[in-house]
Design a protein around this motif. Sequence first.
Motif, PDB file in Angstrom:
ATOM      1  N   GLU A 142      17.944  -1.656  -0.838  1.00  0.00           N
ATOM      2  CA  GLU A 142      16.777  -2.077  -0.192  1.00  0.00           C
ATOM      3  C   GLU A 142      15.857  -1.141  -0.992  1.00  0.00           C
ATOM      4  N   PRO A 143      14.329  -1.827  -1.196  1.00  0.00           N
ATOM      5  CA  PRO A 143      13.557  -0.924  -2.286  1.00  0.00           C
ATOM      6  C   PRO A 143      13.042   0.314  -1.244  1.00  0.00           C
ATOM      7  N   ARG A 188      13.154   8.572  -5.913  1.00  0.00           N
ATOM      8  CA  ARG A 188      11.972   7.778  -6.600  1.00  0.00           C
ATOM      9  C   ARG A 188      10.871   9.059  -6.894  1.00  0.00           C
TER      10      ARG A 188
END
Length: 139
Positions: free
Chosen positions: A90-91, A111
Amino acid sequence: MSETGITTDPWEYCLSIPNDPRAVTVSRRTLRLILTLHGLVRRADVAELLAAELVSNAVRHTKGPAALRVRWSAGVLRIGAWDADPAPPEPPVPLEQAVDLEEGRGLALVRACADLWGWQPLAREGNRGKVVWCELATA
């Protein structure tokens, strides 16, 4: 080894792990040992956090085996978690939104803390799957 004690030659490790939540702790401790032995202990705290998030996702969201992959080459540490589910992750949500979530913060942290991250399909030992990875430069 260089004058700083950091290994200059490339190396790679792969730790096969069962689908068991305890594998996250085993992966973190193994990674710290690897980094210490190669003179990269200064990167261990961030690397452990990233590995824990990647392995946790692999164990939590899939039913099959998984693996922690660690590679050092040209001053870049690459940490990846392979799992048997070929579907993309999933992003990640923006970190500002992830702070209030009880779960689902893993890739947002990856990230935010890694220099680069991504995923790619990858078959391992006859099993289709994917590897989600991140990179940390040592400089």
